[in-house]
Design a protein around this motif. Structure first.
Motif, PDB file in Angstrom:
ATOM      1  N   CYS A 112       0.690  -1.048   0.063  1.00  0.00           N
ATOM      2  CA  CYS A 112      -0.042  -0.123  -0.161  1.00  0.00           C
ATOM      3  C   CYS A 112       0.902   1.395  -0.206  1.00  0.00           C
ATOM      4  O   CYS A 112       0.999   2.178  -0.612  1.00  0.00           O
ATOM      5  N   PHE A 113       2.419   1.621   0.620  1.00  0.00           N
ATOM      6  CA  PHE A 113       3.030   2.165   0.816  1.00  0.00           C
ATOM      7  C   PHE A 113       3.722   2.308  -0.319  1.00  0.00           C
ATOM      8  O   PHE A 113       4.070   3.948  -0.717  1.00  0.00           O
ATOM      9  N   ALA A 114       3.906   1.563  -1.147  1.00  0.00           N
ATOM     10  CA  ALA A 114       4.386   1.677  -2.339  1.00  0.00           C
ATOM     11  C   ALA A 114       3.042   1.711  -3.422  1.00  0.00           C
ATOM     12  O   ALA A 114       3.420   3.136  -3.961  1.00  0.00           O
ATOM     13  N   ALA A 115       2.751   1.986  -3.797  1.00  0.00           N
ATOM     14  CA  ALA A 115       1.747   2.283  -4.251  1.00  0.00           C
ATOM     15  C   ALA A 115       1.087   3.664  -4.096  1.00  0.00           C
ATOM     16  O   ALA A 115       0.867   4.828  -5.146  1.00  0.00           O
ATOM     17  N   THR A 116       1.212   4.709  -2.470  1.00  0.00           N
ATOM     18  CA  THR A 116       1.476   5.441  -2.588  1.00  0.00           C
ATOM     19  C   THR A 116       2.741   5.842  -3.034  1.00  0.00           C
ATOM     20  O   THR A 116       1.533   7.512  -3.326  1.00  0.00           O
ATOM     21  N   ALA A 117       3.991   5.504  -2.708  1.00  0.00           N
ATOM     22  CA  ALA A 117       4.957   6.520  -3.954  1.00  0.00           C
ATOM     23  C   ALA A 117       4.817   6.369  -4.500  1.00  0.00           C
ATOM     24  O   ALA A 117       4.695   7.853  -5.900  1.00  0.00           O
ATOM     25  N   LEU A 118       3.809   5.457  -5.120  1.00  0.00           N
ATOM     26  CA  LEU A 118       4.122   6.052  -6.882  1.00  0.00           C
ATOM     27  C   LEU A 118       2.856   6.876  -7.187  1.00  0.00           C
ATOM     28  O   LEU A 118       3.092   8.085  -7.969  1.00  0.00           O
ATOM     29  N   SER A 119       2.043   7.306  -6.530  1.00  0.00           N
ATOM     30  CA  SER A 119       0.734   8.275  -6.852  1.00  0.00           C
ATOM     31  C   SER A 119       1.582   9.904  -6.180  1.00  0.00           C
ATOM     32  O   SER A 119       1.013  10.473  -7.115  1.00  0.00           O
ATOM     33  N   ALA A 120       2.452   9.466  -5.184  1.00  0.00           N
ATOM     34  CA  ALA A 120       3.467  10.564  -4.738  1.00  0.00           C
ATOM     35  C   ALA A 120       4.334  10.645  -6.187  1.00  0.00           C
ATOM     36  O   ALA A 120       4.611  12.050  -6.371  1.00  0.00           O
ATOM     37  N   ALA A 121       5.061   9.815  -6.865  1.00  0.00           N
ATOM     38  CA  ALA A 121       5.635   9.992  -7.861  1.00  0.00           C
ATOM     39  C   ALA A 121       4.985  11.285  -8.710  1.00  0.00           C
ATOM     40  O   ALA A 121       4.990  12.125 -10.076  1.00  0.00           O
ATOM     41  N   TYR A 122       3.735  10.759  -9.261  1.00  0.00           N
ATOM     42  CA  TYR A 122       2.626  11.477 -10.099  1.00  0.00           C
ATOM     43  C   TYR A 122       2.859  12.526 -10.106  1.00  0.00           C
ATOM     44  O   TYR A 122       3.091  13.381 -11.207  1.00  0.00           O
ATOM     45  N   TRP A 123       2.353  13.243  -8.779  1.00  0.00           N
ATOM     46  CA  TRP A 123       1.462  14.316  -8.506  1.00  0.00           C
ATOM     47  C   TRP A 123       3.360  15.289  -8.601  1.00  0.00           C
ATOM     48  O   TRP A 123       3.273  16.157  -9.095  1.00  0.00           O
ATOM     49  N   ALA A 124       4.329  14.230  -7.874  1.00  0.00           N
ATOM     50  CA  ALA A 124       5.459  15.659  -7.771  1.00  0.00           C
ATOM     51  C   ALA A 124       6.185  15.850  -9.447  1.00  0.00           C
ATOM     52  O   ALA A 124       6.589  17.009 -10.226  1.00  0.00           O
ATOM     53  N   TRP A 125       6.084  14.759 -10.647  1.00  0.00           N
ATOM     54  CA  TRP A 125       6.670  14.506 -11.719  1.00  0.00           C
ATOM     55  C   TRP A 125       5.477  15.967 -12.056  1.00  0.00           C
ATOM     56  O   TRP A 125       5.806  16.592 -13.396  1.00  0.00           O
ATOM     57  N   ARG A 126       4.317  16.129 -12.290  1.00  0.00           N
ATOM     58  CA  ARG A 126       3.366  16.721 -12.961  1.00  0.00           C
ATOM     59  C   ARG A 126       4.169  18.272 -12.234  1.00  0.00           C
ATOM     60  O   ARG A 126       3.826  19.321 -13.309  1.00  0.00           O
ATOM     61  N   LEU A 127       4.017  18.632 -11.159  1.00  0.00           N
ATOM     62  CA  LEU A 127       3.720  19.818 -10.229  1.00  0.00           C
ATOM     63  C   LEU A 127       5.337  20.053 -10.813  1.00  0.00           C
ATOM     64  O   LEU A 127       5.445  21.427 -11.073  1.00  0.00           O
ATOM     65  N   VAL A 128       6.657  19.835 -10.825  1.00  0.00           N
ATOM     66  CA  VAL A 128       7.766  20.051 -11.281  1.00  0.00           C
ATOM     67  C   VAL A 128       7.720  20.526 -12.281  1.00  0.00           C
ATOM     68  O   VAL A 128       8.200  21.526 -12.837  1.00  0.00           O
ATOM     69  N   ARG A 129       6.762  19.641 -13.601  1.00  0.00           N
ATOM     70  CA  ARG A 129       6.140  20.490 -14.820  1.00  0.00           C
ATOM     71  C   ARG A 129       5.437  21.970 -14.961  1.00  0.00           C
ATOM     72  O   ARG A 129       5.108  22.260 -16.218  1.00  0.00           O
ATOM     73  N   GLY A 130       4.588  21.685 -13.516  1.00  0.00           N
ATOM     74  CA  GLY A 130       3.896  22.917 -13.756  1.00  0.00           C
ATOM     75  C   GLY A 130       2.848  22.764 -14.695  1.00  0.00           C
ATOM     76  O   GLY A 130       2.050  24.199 -14.852  1.00  0.00           O
ATOM     77  N   ARG A 131       2.116  21.259 -14.287  1.00  0.00           N
ATOM     78  CA  ARG A 131       1.022  21.151 -14.546  1.00  0.00           C
ATOM     79  C   ARG A 131       0.353  20.373 -13.218  1.00  0.00           C
ATOM     80  O   ARG A 131      -1.072  19.937 -13.906  1.00  0.00           O
ATOM     81  N   GLY A 132       0.306  20.834 -12.421  1.00  0.00           N
ATOM     82  CA  GLY A 132      -0.448  21.041 -11.293  1.00  0.00           C
ATOM     83  C   GLY A 132      -1.422  21.883 -10.937  1.00  0.00           C
ATOM     84  O   GLY A 132      -2.797  21.807 -10.179  1.00  0.00           O
TER      85      GLY A 132
END
Length: 163
Positions: free
Chosen positions: A143-163
């Motif tokens: 469950c925490f691994a899936a949470t890390a994947l979810s956070a990676a998605y948003w981190a990538w999106r926010l870093v690219r300015g698309r959040g």
């Protein structure tokens, strides 16, 4: 700022599946607790091991909700002191804290998976029912691994300015 749309694809399906499983487990623990209280009231005896099952089930349910909560960004955001800042600055701060959450979730996943392996090797069981606990610890790690994947998605999106 662009609307925050949760991802589609395998990460989203995994988050949704874990949340549904968590909800099902939480409902089952609530029913078990209710049945145990009713049995205690009627016969002065609880369901044996009820507290063990409720403890395991509640913990797993909460961990099951984390990935979906991260995907939908439904966590509590405290922006009282940052609303006056430009959107780009807020996005950068969100990206930073999402990266921190990614790191925390990844470390917890790794530690729980190590813990699952160790509880399996040691044969750790619950006190009353004697249920092995390695599987619950391992599911928590996943469950925490899936949470890390979810956070990676948003981190990538926010870093690219698309959040």
């Amino acid at each position: 700022m662009e609307e925050e749309i949760p991802p589609r694809g395998p990460v989203a399906r995994l988050g949704t599946a874990l949340a549904l499983a968590g909800g099902t487990v939480l409902l089952a623990t609530a029913l078990l607790a209710t049945a145990s209280v009713l049995r205690r009231w009627a016969t002065a005896q609880p369901i044996p091991g009820d507290f063990e099952l409720v403890s395991l089930g509640s913990g797993l349910a909460v961990m099951g909700f984390l990935a979906q909560g991260t995907l939908t960004r439904s966590n509590i955001l405290v922006d009282s002191f940052t609303t006056w800042l430009p959107a780009r600055v807020n996005r950068a701060m969100d990206a930073f804290w999402t990266l921190v959450w990614l790191g925390v979730a990844a470390v917890l996943a790794e530690r729980l998976l190590v813990g699952a392996r160790e509880t399996l090797a040691s044969g750790t069981t619950t006190m009353v029912l004697g249920l092995p606990t390695w599987w619950a610890v391992g599911l928590g790690g996943l469950c925490f691994a899936a949470t890390a994947l979810s956070a990676a998605y948003w981190a990538w999106r926010l870093v690219r300015g698309r959040g």
